[in-house]
Design an enzyme around this catalytic site. Structure first.
Site, PDB file in Angstrom:
ATOM      1  N   TYR A  27       1.054  -5.148  -7.464  1.00  0.00           N
ATOM      2  CA  TYR A  27       0.190  -5.070  -8.644  1.00  0.00           C
ATOM      3  C   TYR A  27      -1.169  -5.680  -8.311  1.00  0.00           C
ATOM      4  CZ  TYR A  27       4.503  -4.136 -11.274  1.00  0.00           C
ATOM      5  OH  TYR A  27       5.677  -3.609 -11.738  1.00  0.00           O
ATOM      6  N   ASP A  56       2.264  -0.259  -3.631  1.00  0.00           N
ATOM      7  CA  ASP A  56       1.334  -1.388  -3.525  1.00  0.00           C
ATOM      8  C   ASP A  56       1.797  -2.533  -4.414  1.00  0.00           C
ATOM      9  OD1 ASP A  56      -0.323   0.162  -2.014  1.00  0.00           O
ATOM     10  OD2 ASP A  56      -2.082  -0.059  -3.288  1.00  0.00           O
ATOM     11  N   PHE A  83       7.689  -3.984  -7.921  1.00  0.00           N
ATOM     12  CA  PHE A  83       7.977  -3.802  -9.359  1.00  0.00           C
ATOM     13  C   PHE A  83       8.087  -5.122 -10.123  1.00  0.00           C
ATOM     14  CE2 PHE A  83       9.583   0.262  -7.626  1.00  0.00           C
ATOM     15  CZ  PHE A  83       8.861   1.136  -8.413  1.00  0.00           C
ATOM     16  N   HIS A  94       9.519   8.914 -10.256  1.00  0.00           N
ATOM     17  CA  HIS A  94       9.105   7.508 -10.368  1.00  0.00           C
ATOM     18  C   HIS A  94       9.294   7.017 -11.804  1.00  0.00           C
ATOM     19  CE1 HIS A  94       6.343   4.041 -10.193  1.00  0.00           C
ATOM     20  NE2 HIS A  94       6.532   4.079  -8.880  1.00  0.00           N
TER      21      HIS A  94
END
Length: 220
Positions: A67, A65, A78, A187
Site C-alpha cells: 500500500y 505492491d 493485503f 482479484h
C-alpha cells in the site's frame, strides 16, 4: 540493507543476495529511503519472511505492491496496521471468508495472525514510493520474489498458491502444479471481485488440501 528474515529463508535465498541484480536493488532502495517517503518502514520490508519461516510455509498469497498511503503497509500483502481502516480489497477477502466459512468479520486488517500460521503474504515488489503505486517495479524485486516462488515450488511439497488476478496468475509458470495446489480467480478489488472472487471457495479448498496432506488447516 538489513535483511531481517527467518534463518531458514536466509539459507535458501543466500545465493540471491550475492547476485549483481540484488546489489543494484539494495543501492536503489537505500537511496529511495534516504531521499523520500517509502513504504513499508525499512525494518518491515522482509516482514513476511520474518513471521513465516520457510519450513512453516503452507499457503502463499501473492500481491503486487505494498500500500502506498501513509501508515498502511506493514510488510505483508493485503495487510494493514491495526489502526488503519481496512482497505476495500481486504474487506472483500474478509467477506468471502465470512460467507464461505462463517468466520466473524475481523475488527482490523492486520494479517500477522495468518503469517504466524504459515501463510506467506508475498508482494511481488516489496517497497513503494509514497502515493506512487508501481514506482519500485522493475528494479529487481520481481527477480527476487520470483526466486522465492520457484524455491518454494522446488524444495517443498503440498503448498497452496492463491493467485488472484492477472498479475498474480502470471507467476503460475514458476509453480509445479503436480506437487502443489494452485487456486486462481479474479482479484478481490471492488472492480473485479464480482467477476469470480466472490464464491471462489479458496479458503475452504486450501484447508481441505492441507488436511488431506496431514497439514494443519489455517484459521482464517
Amino acid at each position: 540493507m538489513n535483511v531481517k528474515m527467518a534463518e531458514s529463508w536466509r539459507k535458501h535465498l543466500e545465493k540471491e543476495f550475492q547476485q549483481p541484480y540484488f546489489e543494484k536493488l539494495v543501492f536503489f532502495i537505500k537511496t529511495a529511503y534516504r531521499h523520500g517517503s517509502v513504504y513499508p518502514p525499512a525494518k518491515e520490508i522482509f516482514r513476511a519472511f520474518e513471521l513465516c519461516s520457510f519450513e512453516a510455509t503452507k499457503v502463499v498469497i501473492l500481491g503486487q505492491d505494498p500500500y502506498h498511503g501513509p501508515g498502511q503497509a506493514n510488510g505483508l500483502c493485503f495487510s494493514v496496521r491495526e489502526d488503519v481502516p481496512i482497505p476495500p480489497s481486504l474487506v472483500n477477502i474478509f467477506t468471502e471468508i465470512h460467507n464461505e466459512l462463517g468466520a466473524v468479520m475481523p475488527r482490523n486488517g492486520n494479517l500477522e495472525r495468518w503469517a504466524k500460521q504459515g501463510v506467506l503474504l508475498l508482494n511481488a515488489t516489496l517497497t513503494v514510493q509514497a502515493r506512487n503505486p508501481g514506482s519500485h517495479q522493475k528494479k529487481g524485486w520481481e527477480q527476487f520474489t520470483d526466486a522465492v516462488i520457484s524455491t518454494l515450488s522446488q524444495a517443498k511439497e503440498h503448498v497452496v498458491f492463491l493467485l488472484w488476478g492477472t498479475y498474480a496468475q502470471q507467476k503460475e509458470h514458476l509453480i509445479d502444479g503436480k506437487n502443489h495446489l494452485i487456486l486462481k480467480s479474479s482479484h478481490p478489488s471492488p472492480y473485479s471481485a464480482n467477476r469470480g472472487f466472490f464464491g471462489n471457495q479458496h479458503f475452504s479448498k486450501a484447508n481441505a488440501y492441507l488436511e488431506a496432506n496431514q497439514l494443519t488447516a489455517i484459521q482464517w
